[in-house]
Write an enzyme that holds these catalytic residues in place. Structure first.
Site, PDB file in Angstrom:
ATOM      1  N   TYR A 148       2.527  -4.043  -9.877  1.00  5.67           N
ATOM      2  CA  TYR A 148       1.739  -3.023  -9.604  1.00  5.67           C
ATOM      3  C   TYR A 148       0.400  -3.568  -8.432  1.00  5.67           C
ATOM      4  O   TYR A 148       0.305  -4.690  -8.541  1.00  5.67           O
ATOM      5  CB  TYR A 148       0.913  -1.973 -10.683  1.00  5.67           C
ATOM      6  CG  TYR A 148      -0.058  -2.700 -11.286  1.00  5.67           C
ATOM      7  CD1 TYR A 148      -1.468  -2.433 -11.117  1.00  5.67           C
ATOM      8  CD2 TYR A 148       0.033  -3.369 -12.566  1.00  5.67           C
ATOM      9  CE1 TYR A 148      -2.429  -3.083 -11.796  1.00  5.67           C
ATOM     10  CE2 TYR A 148      -0.861  -4.084 -13.255  1.00  5.67           C
ATOM     11  CZ  TYR A 148      -2.236  -3.760 -12.772  1.00  5.67           C
ATOM     12  OH  TYR A 148      -3.148  -4.293 -13.586  1.00  5.67           O
ATOM     13  N   CYS A 149      -0.075  -2.647  -7.855  1.00  8.04           N
ATOM     14  CA  CYS A 149      -1.265  -3.107  -6.922  1.00  8.04           C
ATOM     15  C   CYS A 149      -2.333  -1.902  -6.891  1.00  8.04           C
ATOM     16  O   CYS A 149      -2.412  -0.879  -7.598  1.00  8.04           O
ATOM     17  CB  CYS A 149      -0.916  -3.651  -5.719  1.00  8.04           C
ATOM     18  SG  CYS A 149       0.078  -2.335  -4.622  1.00  8.04           S
ATOM     19  N   ARG A 150      -3.019  -2.020  -5.771  1.00  4.25           N
ATOM     20  CA  ARG A 150      -4.058  -1.044  -5.500  1.00  4.25           C
ATOM     21  C   ARG A 150      -3.451   0.449  -5.138  1.00  4.25           C
ATOM     22  O   ARG A 150      -3.687   1.677  -5.567  1.00  4.25           O
ATOM     23  CB  ARG A 150      -5.042  -1.359  -4.596  1.00  4.25           C
ATOM     24  CG  ARG A 150      -6.179  -0.203  -4.262  1.00  4.25           C
ATOM     25  CD  ARG A 150      -7.222  -0.829  -3.352  1.00  4.25           C
ATOM     26  NE  ARG A 150      -6.718  -1.383  -2.015  1.00  4.25           N
ATOM     27  CZ  ARG A 150      -6.300  -0.614  -1.088  1.00  4.25           C
ATOM     28  NH1 ARG A 150      -6.235   0.845  -1.052  1.00  4.25           N
ATOM     29  NH2 ARG A 150      -5.946  -1.119   0.077  1.00  4.25           N
ATOM     30  N   ILE A 194      -2.222   1.091  -9.310  1.00  2.00           N
ATOM     31  CA  ILE A 194      -2.716   1.115 -10.453  1.00  2.00           C
ATOM     32  C   ILE A 194      -3.040   2.369 -10.978  1.00  2.00           C
ATOM     33  O   ILE A 194      -3.289   2.714 -11.936  1.00  2.00           O
ATOM     34  CB  ILE A 194      -3.916   0.173 -10.290  1.00  2.00           C
ATOM     35  CG1 ILE A 194      -4.663  -0.245 -11.625  1.00  2.00           C
ATOM     36  CG2 ILE A 194      -4.992   0.813  -9.291  1.00  2.00           C
ATOM     37  CD1 ILE A 194      -5.825  -0.932 -11.807  1.00  2.00           C
TER      38      ILE A 194
END
Length: 118
Positions: A85-87, A113
């Site tokens: 996952y990331c922003r 996220i």
């Protein structure tokens, strides 16, 4: 020469190429419920691919930080369940593709996220 041509024609017509029927390995998108199930039951590894600074500002509990520019350095068994996952979801897609290209077979993209609600 005729035999060779006949054999080649038979091979082409029957599709003897064994790799042509194989499905390529691709990552799958996953939601929080599915991710939690994999974390609980399949010893999945939750990877935050944001920068170290972003990770320090807040992250999903029990995740590890491996920034996108370092994702190729991981060294797990190729059948390890990996959830990234990331922003916003862009870097996690890139990370998932890199992992698949590096031979990992169980890669899941949680995306942003914000898809995880504590």
């Amino acid at each position: 020469m005729k035999k060779l041509l006949i054999i080649l024609m038979v091979l082409v017509l029957t599709g003897c190429n064994s790799t042509s029927n194989l499905e390529p390995v691709v990552y799958q998108t996953i939601n929080q419920t599915e991710a939690q199930e994999k974390l609980d039951n399949e010893n999945a590894i939750l990877i935050d691919v944001r920068t170290k600074e972003e990770y320090k500002q807040g992250n999903i509990k029990n995740s590890i930080n491996i920034p996108l520019n370092e994702i190729e350095t991981i060294d797990y068994e190729k059948d390890t369940v990996l959830i990234v996952y990331c922003r916003s979801g862009g870097r996690s897609k890139n990370a998932a593709n890199i992992l698949i290209n590096n031979g990992y077979t169980k890669v899941y993209d949680l995306g942003s996220i914000d898809n995880w609600i504590e």
